[in-house]
Motif scaffolding. Structure first.
Motif, PDB file in Angstrom:
ATOM      1  N   THR A 228      -7.295  41.529  39.788  1.00 26.99           N
ATOM      2  CA  THR A 228      -6.332  40.804  40.399  1.00 26.99           C
ATOM      3  C   THR A 228      -5.239  41.342  41.672  1.00 26.99           C
ATOM      4  OG1 THR A 228      -4.778  41.234  38.633  1.00 26.99           O
ATOM      5  CG2 THR A 228      -6.179  39.584  38.138  1.00 26.99           C
ATOM      6  N   ILE A 229      -5.698  42.470  41.849  1.00 20.62           N
ATOM      7  CA  ILE A 229      -4.891  43.347  42.587  1.00 20.62           C
ATOM      8  C   ILE A 229      -6.017  43.523  43.981  1.00 20.62           C
ATOM      9  CG2 ILE A 229      -3.670  45.499  43.266  1.00 20.62           C
ATOM     10  CD1 ILE A 229      -2.243  43.719  41.355  1.00 20.62           C
ATOM     11  N   ARG A 230      -5.280  43.539  45.101  1.00 20.26           N
ATOM     12  CA  ARG A 230      -6.045  43.773  46.555  1.00 20.26           C
ATOM     13  C   ARG A 230      -5.042  44.799  47.322  1.00 20.26           C
ATOM     14  NH1 ARG A 230      -7.442  38.660  50.055  1.00 20.26           N
ATOM     15  NH2 ARG A 230      -5.239  38.656  50.506  1.00 20.26           N
ATOM     16  N   ILE A 231      -5.780  46.020  47.710  1.00 17.40           N
ATOM     17  CA  ILE A 231      -4.808  46.824  48.405  1.00 17.40           C
ATOM     18  C   ILE A 231      -5.417  46.863  49.936  1.00 17.40           C
ATOM     19  CG2 ILE A 231      -4.103  49.281  48.471  1.00 17.40           C
ATOM     20  CD1 ILE A 231      -4.306  49.665  45.591  1.00 17.40           C
TER      21      ILE A 231
ATOM     22  N   LEU B 273      -3.173  38.492  42.681  1.00 18.03           N
ATOM     23  CA  LEU B 273      -3.598  37.182  42.852  1.00 18.03           C
ATOM     24  C   LEU B 273      -2.949  36.402  41.741  1.00 18.03           C
ATOM     25  CD1 LEU B 273      -5.790  35.263  44.087  1.00 18.03           C
ATOM     26  CD2 LEU B 273      -7.250  35.924  42.126  1.00 18.03           C
ATOM     27  N   ARG B 274      -2.448  35.370  42.398  1.00 18.44           N
ATOM     28  CA  ARG B 274      -1.268  34.602  41.473  1.00 18.44           C
ATOM     29  C   ARG B 274      -1.770  32.854  41.842  1.00 18.44           C
ATOM     30  NH1 ARG B 274       0.020  38.622  38.437  1.00 18.44           N
ATOM     31  NH2 ARG B 274       1.582  39.768  39.007  1.00 18.44           N
ATOM     32  N   LYS B 275      -2.212  32.318  40.512  1.00 16.78           N
ATOM     33  CA  LYS B 275      -2.489  30.564  40.792  1.00 16.78           C
ATOM     34  C   LYS B 275      -3.293  30.636  42.091  1.00 16.78           C
ATOM     35  CE  LYS B 275       1.770  29.415  38.644  1.00 16.78           C
ATOM     36  NZ  LYS B 275       3.145  28.415  38.558  1.00 16.78           N
ATOM     37  N   GLY B 276      -4.257  31.482  42.170  1.00 15.23           N
ATOM     38  CA  GLY B 276      -5.439  31.389  43.199  1.00 15.23           C
ATOM     39  C   GLY B 276      -5.125  31.740  44.515  1.00 15.23           C
ATOM     40  N   HIS B 277      -3.889  32.279  44.838  1.00 14.72           N
ATOM     41  CA  HIS B 277      -3.010  32.744  46.204  1.00 14.72           C
ATOM     42  C   HIS B 277      -2.948  34.384  46.089  1.00 14.72           C
ATOM     43  CE1 HIS B 277      -3.474  28.700  47.363  1.00 14.72           C
ATOM     44  NE2 HIS B 277      -2.867  28.214  46.371  1.00 14.72           N
ATOM     45  N   TRP B 278      -3.206  34.978  47.305  1.00 12.37           N
ATOM     46  CA  TRP B 278      -2.693  36.193  47.204  1.00 12.37           C
ATOM     47  C   TRP B 278      -1.355  36.205  48.022  1.00 12.37           C
ATOM     48  CZ3 TRP B 278      -5.584  39.974  45.085  1.00 12.37           C
ATOM     49  CH2 TRP B 278      -6.778  39.607  44.883  1.00 12.37           C
ATOM     50  N   GLY B 279      -0.404  37.180  47.206  1.00 10.80           N
ATOM     51  CA  GLY B 279       0.953  37.367  47.726  1.00 10.80           C
ATOM     52  C   GLY B 279       1.286  39.036  47.562  1.00 10.80           C
ATOM     53  N   ILE B 280       2.248  39.502  48.295  1.00 13.47           N
ATOM     54  CA  ILE B 280       2.870  40.644  47.994  1.00 13.47           C
ATOM     55  C   ILE B 280       3.070  40.967  46.776  1.00 13.47           C
ATOM     56  CG2 ILE B 280       4.667  42.550  48.946  1.00 13.47           C
ATOM     57  CD1 ILE B 280       2.390  41.670  51.075  1.00 13.47           C
ATOM     58  N   HIS B 281       2.845  42.073  46.257  1.00 13.95           N
ATOM     59  CA  HIS B 281       2.828  42.437  44.610  1.00 13.95           C
ATOM     60  C   HIS B 281       4.219  43.424  44.774  1.00 13.95           C
ATOM     61  CE1 HIS B 281       1.776  43.640  40.573  1.00 13.95           C
ATOM     62  NE2 HIS B 281       1.967  44.884  40.991  1.00 13.95           N
ATOM     63  N   LYS B 282       5.300  42.760  44.143  1.00 16.22           N
ATOM     64  CA  LYS B 282       6.342  43.725  43.727  1.00 16.22           C
ATOM     65  C   LYS B 282       6.764  44.311  44.989  1.00 16.22           C
ATOM     66  CE  LYS B 282       5.112  43.863  38.908  1.00 16.22           C
ATOM     67  NZ  LYS B 282       4.947  44.464  37.614  1.00 16.22           N
ATOM     68  N   GLY B 283       6.911  43.693  46.082  1.00 15.68           N
ATOM     69  CA  GLY B 283       7.666  44.160  47.178  1.00 15.68           C
ATOM     70  C   GLY B 283       6.718  45.450  47.866  1.00 15.68           C
ATOM     71  N   LEU B 284       5.538  45.515  47.339  1.00 16.46           N
ATOM     72  CA  LEU B 284       4.649  46.549  48.078  1.00 16.46           C
ATOM     73  C   LEU B 284       3.892  46.473  49.365  1.00 16.46           C
ATOM     74  CD1 LEU B 284       3.274  48.010  44.535  1.00 16.46           C
ATOM     75  CD2 LEU B 284       4.835  49.118  45.967  1.00 16.46           C
ATOM     76  N   SER B 285       4.743  46.384  50.385  1.00 18.20           N
ATOM     77  CA  SER B 285       4.342  46.219  51.701  1.00 18.20           C
ATOM     78  C   SER B 285       4.672  47.395  52.560  1.00 18.20           C
ATOM     79  CB  SER B 285       4.929  44.718  52.237  1.00 18.20           C
ATOM     80  OG  SER B 285       4.412  44.587  53.593  1.00 18.20           O
ATOM     81  N   TYR B 286       3.622  47.784  53.217  1.00 17.25           N
ATOM     82  CA  TYR B 286       4.114  49.005  54.220  1.00 17.25           C
ATOM     83  C   TYR B 286       3.781  48.819  55.551  1.00 17.25           C
ATOM     84  CZ  TYR B 286       2.957  50.864  49.477  1.00 17.25           C
ATOM     85  OH  TYR B 286       3.046  51.143  48.217  1.00 17.25           O
TER      86      TYR B 286
END
Length: 114
Positions: free
Chosen positions: A49-52, A96-109
């Motif tokens: 459920t996590i994509r880095i 992955l939330r409800k079939g869509h990828w979104g930034i996880h807890k502000g972890l954007s670099y």
């Protein structure tokens, strides 16, 4: 080159503690050019459920003795490296939330200064 590493939320905690993507049980870090979760199906591991996403600007990160693209049977577009991948090479951590990828807890670099 942008590549993706898929994992679980539980594994993400350890990854963040270490500050890098480390070798898995197979002794390598698995990365793919395919950003879709279906890329995992060859391994039977589609519970991630996590994509880095990472940026490897040159393929020397994959080592001198190994070809830059090491394909395993049925694993198209997959790469492996024996070297850890530090956070400074990460672009985003997405969940992955409800079939869509979104930034996880502000972890954007993307916008950080290096």
């Amino acid at each position: 080159m942008r590549l993706y590493h898929f994992t679980t939320e539980e594994n993400l905690e350890q990854i963040l503690e270490h500050g890098c993507l480390n070798q898995s049980g197979g002794g390598v870090v698995w990365l793919t050019k395919n950003k879709e979760l279906e890329a995992q199906e060859w391994s039977g591991g589609n519970n991630a459920t996590i994509r880095i996403s990472v940026s490897l600007l040159n393929i020397s990160h994959f080592g001198k003795n190994a070809p830059p693209q090491k394909l395993v049977q049925g694993a198209k577009d997959w790469y492996t490296t024996c070297k850890p991948i530090p956070q400074k090479l990460w672009i985003d951590v997405e969940s992955l939330r409800k079939g869509h990828w979104g930034i996880h807890k502000g972890l954007s670099y993307k916008n950080r200064k290096m």
